[in-house]
Motif scaffolding. Structure first.
Motif, PDB file in Angstrom:
ATOM      1  N   PRO A 127       0.672  -1.331  -0.107  1.00  0.00           N
ATOM      2  CA  PRO A 127       0.029   0.165   0.186  1.00  0.00           C
ATOM      3  C   PRO A 127       1.012   1.362   0.085  1.00  0.00           C
ATOM      4  O   PRO A 127       1.978   1.201   0.598  1.00  0.00           O
ATOM      5  CB  PRO A 127      -0.715  -0.175   1.256  1.00  0.00           C
ATOM      6  N   PRO A 128       0.296   2.413  -0.452  1.00  0.00           N
ATOM      7  CA  PRO A 128       1.148   3.598  -0.418  1.00  0.00           C
ATOM      8  C   PRO A 128       1.530   3.995   0.855  1.00  0.00           C
ATOM      9  O   PRO A 128       0.912   3.823   1.909  1.00  0.00           O
ATOM     10  CB  PRO A 128       0.150   4.481  -1.370  1.00  0.00           C
ATOM     11  N   GLU A 129       2.558   4.937   0.864  1.00  0.00           N
ATOM     12  CA  GLU A 129       2.759   5.583   2.221  1.00  0.00           C
ATOM     13  C   GLU A 129       1.613   6.491   2.663  1.00  0.00           C
ATOM     14  O   GLU A 129       0.933   7.036   2.096  1.00  0.00           O
ATOM     15  CB  GLU A 129       3.943   6.433   1.737  1.00  0.00           C
ATOM     16  N   GLY A 130       1.713   6.227   4.093  1.00  0.00           N
ATOM     17  CA  GLY A 130       0.454   6.942   4.729  1.00  0.00           C
ATOM     18  C   GLY A 130      -0.904   6.322   4.805  1.00  0.00           C
ATOM     19  O   GLY A 130      -1.798   6.960   5.363  1.00  0.00           O
ATOM     20  N   SER A 131      -0.919   5.352   4.160  1.00  0.00           N
ATOM     21  CA  SER A 131      -2.374   4.629   4.111  1.00  0.00           C
ATOM     22  C   SER A 131      -2.287   3.687   5.495  1.00  0.00           C
ATOM     23  O   SER A 131      -1.312   3.124   5.981  1.00  0.00           O
ATOM     24  CB  SER A 131      -2.585   3.746   2.895  1.00  0.00           C
ATOM     25  N   PRO A 132      -3.662   3.556   5.709  1.00  0.00           N
ATOM     26  CA  PRO A 132      -3.557   2.707   7.211  1.00  0.00           C
ATOM     27  C   PRO A 132      -3.423   1.122   7.031  1.00  0.00           C
ATOM     28  O   PRO A 132      -2.845   0.675   7.748  1.00  0.00           O
ATOM     29  CB  PRO A 132      -5.142   2.838   7.394  1.00  0.00           C
ATOM     30  N   GLU A 133      -3.635   0.625   5.873  1.00  0.00           N
ATOM     31  CA  GLU A 133      -3.087  -0.589   5.397  1.00  0.00           C
ATOM     32  C   GLU A 133      -1.698  -0.869   5.593  1.00  0.00           C
ATOM     33  O   GLU A 133      -1.114  -1.861   5.631  1.00  0.00           O
ATOM     34  CB  GLU A 133      -3.879  -1.136   3.924  1.00  0.00           C
ATOM     35  N   ARG A 134      -0.876   0.221   5.195  1.00  0.00           N
ATOM     36  CA  ARG A 134       0.760   0.222   5.079  1.00  0.00           C
ATOM     37  C   ARG A 134       1.070   0.342   6.527  1.00  0.00           C
ATOM     38  O   ARG A 134       2.158  -0.710   6.969  1.00  0.00           O
ATOM     39  CB  ARG A 134       1.263   1.134   4.429  1.00  0.00           C
ATOM     40  N   SER A 135       0.291   0.839   7.374  1.00  0.00           N
ATOM     41  CA  SER A 135       0.810   1.076   8.712  1.00  0.00           C
ATOM     42  C   SER A 135      -0.026   0.728   9.795  1.00  0.00           C
ATOM     43  O   SER A 135      -0.807   1.574  10.334  1.00  0.00           O
ATOM     44  CB  SER A 135       1.135   2.539   8.918  1.00  0.00           C
ATOM     45  N   PRO A 136      -0.464  -0.627  10.226  1.00  0.00           N
ATOM     46  CA  PRO A 136      -1.422  -1.098  10.858  1.00  0.00           C
ATOM     47  C   PRO A 136      -1.278  -0.595  12.383  1.00  0.00           C
ATOM     48  O   PRO A 136      -2.018  -0.403  13.210  1.00  0.00           O
ATOM     49  CB  PRO A 136      -1.205  -2.424  10.733  1.00  0.00           C
ATOM     50  N   TRP A 137       0.187  -0.030  12.565  1.00  0.00           N
ATOM     51  CA  TRP A 137       0.486   0.348  14.008  1.00  0.00           C
ATOM     52  C   TRP A 137      -0.134   1.940  14.291  1.00  0.00           C
ATOM     53  O   TRP A 137      -0.566   2.125  15.363  1.00  0.00           O
ATOM     54  CB  TRP A 137       1.810   0.576  14.156  1.00  0.00           C
ATOM     55  N   LEU A 138      -0.792   2.491  13.308  1.00  0.00           N
ATOM     56  CA  LEU A 138      -1.426   3.843  13.371  1.00  0.00           C
ATOM     57  C   LEU A 138      -2.868   3.397  14.492  1.00  0.00           C
ATOM     58  O   LEU A 138      -3.074   4.231  15.491  1.00  0.00           O
ATOM     59  CB  LEU A 138      -2.025   4.293  12.143  1.00  0.00           C
ATOM     60  N   ASP A 139      -3.460   2.300  14.245  1.00  0.00           N
ATOM     61  CA  ASP A 139      -4.650   2.036  15.128  1.00  0.00           C
ATOM     62  C   ASP A 139      -4.251   1.549  16.378  1.00  0.00           C
ATOM     63  O   ASP A 139      -4.885   1.704  17.440  1.00  0.00           O
ATOM     64  CB  ASP A 139      -5.622   1.024  14.135  1.00  0.00           C
ATOM     65  N   THR A 140      -3.025   0.700  16.451  1.00  0.00           N
ATOM     66  CA  THR A 140      -2.773   0.110  17.599  1.00  0.00           C
ATOM     67  C   THR A 140      -2.191   1.271  18.702  1.00  0.00           C
ATOM     68  O   THR A 140      -2.555   1.017  19.798  1.00  0.00           O
ATOM     69  CB  THR A 140      -1.609  -0.782  17.639  1.00  0.00           C
ATOM     70  N   TRP A 141      -1.458   2.173  18.140  1.00  0.00           N
ATOM     71  CA  TRP A 141      -0.734   3.056  19.143  1.00  0.00           C
ATOM     72  C   TRP A 141      -1.403   4.508  18.912  1.00  0.00           C
ATOM     73  O   TRP A 141      -0.892   5.377  19.915  1.00  0.00           O
ATOM     74  CB  TRP A 141       0.660   3.188  18.895  1.00  0.00           C
ATOM     75  N   MET A 142      -1.978   4.920  18.289  1.00  0.00           N
ATOM     76  CA  MET A 142      -2.391   6.184  17.977  1.00  0.00           C
ATOM     77  C   MET A 142      -3.885   6.527  18.259  1.00  0.00           C
ATOM     78  O   MET A 142      -4.337   7.680  17.907  1.00  0.00           O
ATOM     79  CB  MET A 142      -2.035   6.615  16.347  1.00  0.00           C
TER      80      MET A 142
END
Length: 105
Positions: A70-85
């Protein structure tokens, strides 16, 4: 829990591992991750373990093409966004979440 700017940068490096792009990382990024592991940064250790498991699962399924990342900045690329943010009580994104969008960190 609020992440530091340094942890956010490290988690973006971990994203490269998660999506099979570790070969694009340089020695500096490698040293930063090793230092975080040596300092027992629990956030980075946990997310790196998750990233390696995800990469290995895709590799076993034959789906490890970098073009599939997934592209940079998408939630699929960075699942830690939901975990930690997100606030665990309200589920709302932390005010610093906007810093994570492309071009901000």
């Amino acid at each position: 829990m609020e992440l530091t700017d340094h942890q956010i940068r490290l988690l973006k490096i971990v994203d490269s591992v998660r999506w099979g792009e570790a070969d694009r990382l340089g020695e500096y990024e490698y040293v930063l991750i090793r230092r975080a592991l040596g300092e027992r940064d629990t956030v980075i250790t946990f997310e790196l373990e998750q990233a390696v498991a995800a990469m290995q699962a895709r590799r076993a399924a034959g789906q490890l093409e970098p073009s599939e990342a997934p592209p940079e900045g998408s939630p699929e690329r960075s699942p830690w966004l939901d975990t930690w943010m997100r606030n665990p009580l309200t589920g709302e994104a932390a005010p610093t979440l906007s810093q994570l969008l492309p071009g901000n960190v």
